[in-house]
Motif scaffolding. Sequence first.
Motif, PDB file in Angstrom:
ATOM      1  N   ALA A 184       5.440   9.767   0.599  1.00 16.78           N
ATOM      2  CA  ALA A 184       4.527   9.523   1.712  1.00 16.78           C
ATOM      3  C   ALA A 184       5.178  10.023   2.999  1.00 16.78           C
ATOM      4  N   GLN A 205       2.389   2.639  -3.268  1.00 16.45           N
ATOM      5  CA  GLN A 205       1.519   3.410  -4.164  1.00 16.45           C
ATOM      6  C   GLN A 205       1.400   4.868  -3.729  1.00 16.45           C
ATOM      7  N   ARG A 206       2.079   5.222  -2.627  1.00 14.47           N
ATOM      8  CA  ARG A 206       2.004   6.587  -2.104  1.00 14.47           C
ATOM      9  C   ARG A 206       3.412   7.192  -2.083  1.00 14.47           C
ATOM     10  N   LYS A 207       3.816   7.748  -3.189  1.00 12.36           N
ATOM     11  CA  LYS A 207       5.138   8.373  -3.265  1.00 12.36           C
ATOM     12  C   LYS A 207       4.972   9.826  -3.685  1.00 12.36           C
ATOM     13  N   GLN A 240       0.830  -1.202   0.000  1.00 13.35           N
ATOM     14  CA  GLN A 240       0.000   0.000   0.000  1.00 13.35           C
ATOM     15  C   GLN A 240       0.865   1.252   0.000  1.00 13.35           C
ATOM     16  N   ARG A 241       1.929   1.210   0.766  1.00 15.90           N
ATOM     17  CA  ARG A 241       2.833   2.361   0.837  1.00 15.90           C
ATOM     18  C   ARG A 241       3.527   2.612  -0.503  1.00 15.90           C
TER      19      ARG A 241
END
Length: 351
Positions: A259, A255-257, A252-253
């Motif tokens: 973050a 996909q968050r750049k 999941q992380r």
Amino acid sequence: MTSKSTGSKRITSQDVAKLAGVSRSVVSAVLNGTPGIGVSERTRENVLSAIRELDYHVDARARGMKTGRSMTLAAFGDTAHPLFMRLLEGMQRAGEAAGYHLLLSSPGRGRPGEARSELLELYQQRRIDGIVTLDDTSYADAQWAQAVREVGVPYVSVEGYAEAEGIHSVHADYRGSMETALDYLRANDPGLGAAPEYAEVFSASHGGRVNEAERQRRQGYEDGCRKHGWEPVVSRHRQQGGRVDWADWCRQRSQRKPAPPVLVNWSSAVPDLYRAARACGLSVGGDLRVMAADNTIQGDVLSVPTLSCVEIPYADMGEAAVANVLRQAGGEAGPPSKLRLPAVLKPGESA
């Protein structure tokens, strides 16, 4: 009081006094916590420096005959636990400076109450002069506290009796440690617009229960977020068999750049996080910035990249506990007190 020989000459407390530029009574006050003799912190450090330079050691047998003391303190805890070993480091340091030995005592399997009672018997037999225990942060056994008061043994609980009165205790400032961590993360990234995520690891063997230390950490995190104008973000992660499965979280992380950083309460869970991050193609210190709210396993410098953390000062807590016990033995401790020591910030490359 004398020391071991250095060459043909035996080093005495008079030699220590001469080198430190103080009287022999001041040296005795530093070693024994003598009532009625005030010693400044600078003078105390001068005396301890002279002791180290001369390699002076107290003749415990001679002093024991003179004072009626055993010159031994009991340290109660689990030697398989890294926190207890860190505590012993500080206890030994303070004990040696005062000419004391440590007696290690283990809770044993299924008999912690019995093991504690044996320590009270040793005190009554004048085989120990005081007790320091490493307890769970939620520990507050009223029966043990009453027994300590009835026997009159000099006693300090490290971590226990956080909210209970009547017992001398030494604690870490868990709440303050989280604010220190958040301040560091904010200073490292002035443009940080959202709260670092708080990854709260819990042990499956404890049934998900949260002890006093973790409650204080959570409160410190929430307080720190409010101070910076952030909305707290908390996730919980189950540790079972000493491992945490971070795979889904890391996916999941990924996909968050970019973050926000993640602040993990237990450093023991960080190696698993590092491995999972790399398996997902996340670079620690780049794509994923990580910080730990403790350094129990002393893994900061062994991690690649080095782990940023706030370290709970167990060695200093052990030193403070011994100093308090010796003040109690000398009649100088006063009413039962609670000492809270700040965590130590250790910047690394991971955040």
